[in-house]
Design a protein around this motif. Structure first.
Motif, short mmCIF file in Angstrom:
data_model
loop_
_atom_site.label_atom_id
_atom_site.label_comp_id
_atom_site.label_asym_id
_atom_site.label_seq_id
_atom_site.Cartn_x
_atom_site.Cartn_y
_atom_site.Cartn_z
N CYS A 57 0.95 -1.14 0.04
CA CYS A 57 0.00 0.12 0.05
C CYS A 57 1.00 1.38 -0.05
CB CYS A 57 -0.83 -0.08 0.97
SG CYS A 57 -1.95 1.39 1.35
N CYS A 59 0.52 4.06 1.52
CA CYS A 59 0.37 4.83 2.69
C CYS A 59 1.56 4.58 3.83
CB CYS A 59 -0.74 4.48 3.53
SG CYS A 59 -0.74 2.81 4.50
N ALA A 62 1.93 1.03 5.86
CA ALA A 62 2.30 -0.26 4.97
C ALA A 62 3.96 -0.17 4.81
CB ALA A 62 1.42 -0.04 3.77
N CYS A 68 -2.30 -2.32 7.08
CA CYS A 68 -3.37 -1.11 7.10
C CYS A 68 -4.76 -1.41 6.90
CB CYS A 68 -2.55 0.11 6.32
SG CYS A 68 -2.44 -0.38 4.86
N HIS A 70 -6.38 0.01 4.50
CA HIS A 70 -6.63 0.29 3.24
C HIS A 70 -6.47 -1.16 2.46
CE1 HIS A 70 -4.18 3.73 4.43
NE2 HIS A 70 -5.75 4.24 4.24
#
Ligand code: ZN
Length: 88
Positions: A57, A59, A62, A68, A70
Motif C-alpha cells: 500500500c 500509505c 504499510a 493497514c 486500506h
C-alpha cells in the motif's frame, strides 16, 4: 509492503476498515485504489516469486510493514475476485 500469512494478521485492520468504510475502486485484478485520510492509496496484492502473498500500500503505515486498513479493505474485494479466477 507486508507478507500475508493469515487473516488473523488483518484482524485489527478489518475492524478499522469496517468502522471507516473506505471506498475501494477496482483498477485491475490485484490492484485497487482505496480512499484514505489524504486522498487515494494504491494497494497491490500479488504473489511473489517464492509464492508468498504480498500486499503493498502506498500509505505510511504499510511502508513500515504494518497491515493497514486500506489493505484490509482491498483484500476483501481481492479475495472475492480471486475465488472467481480459476488460475489463481
Ligand atoms: Zn494503507
Amino acid at each position: 509492503m507486508f507478507i500475508l500469512k493469515g487473516i488473523d494478521q488483518l484482524e485489527k485492520a478489518i475492524v478499522k476498515a469496517k468502522k471507516i468504510r473506505p471506498r475501494v475502486e477496482f483498477d485491475c485484478f490485484g490492484r485497487y485504489r482505496v480512499s484514505g485520510s489524504k486522498g487515494y492509496y494504491t494497494v497491490v496484492c500479488r504473489k511473489d516469486e517464492r509464492g508468498y502473498k504480498t500486499v503493498a500500500c502506498t500509505c505510511k503505515g504499510a511502508e513500515r510493514g504494518l497491515a493497514c486498513y486500506h489493505a484490509a479493505a482491498a483484500l476483501s474485494l481481492h479475495i472475492g475476485l480471486a475465488r472467481q479466477q480459476p488460475s489463481t
